[in-house]
Write a protein that holds these residues in place. Structure first.
Motif, short mmCIF file in Angstrom:
data_model
loop_
_atom_site.label_atom_id
_atom_site.label_comp_id
_atom_site.label_asym_id
_atom_site.label_seq_id
_atom_site.Cartn_x
_atom_site.Cartn_y
_atom_site.Cartn_z
N ALA A 102 35.39 42.71 38.28
CA ALA A 102 35.91 43.79 39.12
C ALA A 102 37.29 44.22 38.66
O ALA A 102 37.59 45.42 38.59
CB ALA A 102 35.96 43.34 40.58
N LYS A 103 38.12 43.27 38.30
CA LYS A 103 39.46 43.60 37.83
C LYS A 103 39.38 44.35 36.49
O LYS A 103 40.10 45.34 36.28
CB LYS A 103 40.31 42.35 37.68
N ALA A 104 38.52 43.90 35.61
CA ALA A 104 38.38 44.57 34.31
C ALA A 104 37.87 46.00 34.49
O ALA A 104 38.34 46.92 33.81
CB ALA A 104 37.44 43.77 33.41
N GLN A 105 36.92 46.19 35.41
CA GLN A 105 36.41 47.53 35.66
C GLN A 105 37.51 48.43 36.21
O GLN A 105 37.61 49.60 35.83
CB GLN A 105 35.22 47.47 36.63
N ALA A 106 38.33 47.89 37.10
CA ALA A 106 39.44 48.67 37.65
C ALA A 106 40.43 49.05 36.55
O ALA A 106 40.95 50.17 36.52
CB ALA A 106 40.14 47.88 38.76
N GLU A 107 40.70 48.12 35.64
CA GLU A 107 41.61 48.41 34.53
C GLU A 107 41.03 49.46 33.59
O GLU A 107 41.77 50.32 33.09
CB GLU A 107 41.92 47.13 33.76
N ILE A 108 39.74 49.44 33.38
CA ILE A 108 39.10 50.45 32.52
C ILE A 108 39.25 51.83 33.15
O ILE A 108 39.62 52.79 32.46
CB ILE A 108 37.61 50.11 32.29
N VAL A 109 38.99 51.93 34.44
CA VAL A 109 39.12 53.22 35.12
C VAL A 109 40.57 53.69 35.05
O VAL A 109 40.84 54.86 34.79
CB VAL A 109 38.63 53.11 36.59
N ASN A 110 41.52 52.79 35.26
CA ASN A 110 42.94 53.13 35.19
C ASN A 110 43.29 53.63 33.79
O ASN A 110 44.00 54.64 33.63
CB ASN A 110 43.78 51.91 35.57
N MET A 111 42.82 52.96 32.76
CA MET A 111 43.12 53.38 31.38
C MET A 111 42.48 54.72 31.06
O MET A 111 43.08 55.54 30.35
CB MET A 111 42.66 52.31 30.39
#
Length: 161
Positions: A102-111
């Motif tokens: 979930a954290k990695a997915q959030a970081e991808i969306v942010n990037m």
């Protein structure tokens, strides 16, 4: 006339008794694998194993012996929880991995948002008229558990160890 000498099953050998022709343990505890019976015997006891196998239909006995040996091994490693302890440990690992995902997915969306904004700035710098920021693809958010982030924000610090 040929006399066939059959080695007693591992259970009868360990229990130091004569292995009968219709020994209920023989098909499941072969003489070449005594550890299997020793482990199950140590945890469940021979009489309980025999009683349990006699109550089951023959079609289910092999699976029952396999389960008993598995549980006995788990009980020897963890006498309190047995294989339930292993299951809890694996469930915790799955939960931790879901939080990391979930954290990695959030970081991808942010990037992706940062990249879109950067592209819009570059377009504006180059003097193009009507610059349109590129929005990130929405498909990456479809399976993203948004409420998961709200519930578990405090646990993220432990994920980066």
């Amino acid at each position: 006339m040929t006399v066939v000498v059959v080695s007693p099953c591992a259970a009868c050998k360990i229990l130091r008794r004569r292995c009968a022709e219709k020994c209920v343990l023989a098909p499941y505890f072969p003489p070449n694998d005594p550890i299997k019976f020793t482990t199950a015997h140590r945890v469940f006891g021979a009489s309980n194993i025999i009683k349990f196998l006699q109550e089951l239909p023959e079609s289910q006995r092999a699976d029952a012996v396999s389960s008993m040996v598995y549980e006995a091994n788990a009980r020897l490693r963890d006498p309190v929880y047995g294989c339930a302890g292993s299951i809890c440990q694996l469930q915790k690992q799955v939960s931790d991995l879901q939080a990391q995902l979930a954290k990695a997915q959030a970081e991808i969306v942010n990037m992706q948002c940062q990249q879109a904004n950067l592209m819009a700035l570059i377009c504006m710098e180059m003097g193009q008229s009507n610059p349109q920021p590129i929005s990130p693809p929405q498909q990456s958010l479809e399976n993203f558990p948004m409420n998961y982030l709200d519930d578990n924000i405090g646990s993220w610090e432990t994920l980066w160890t």
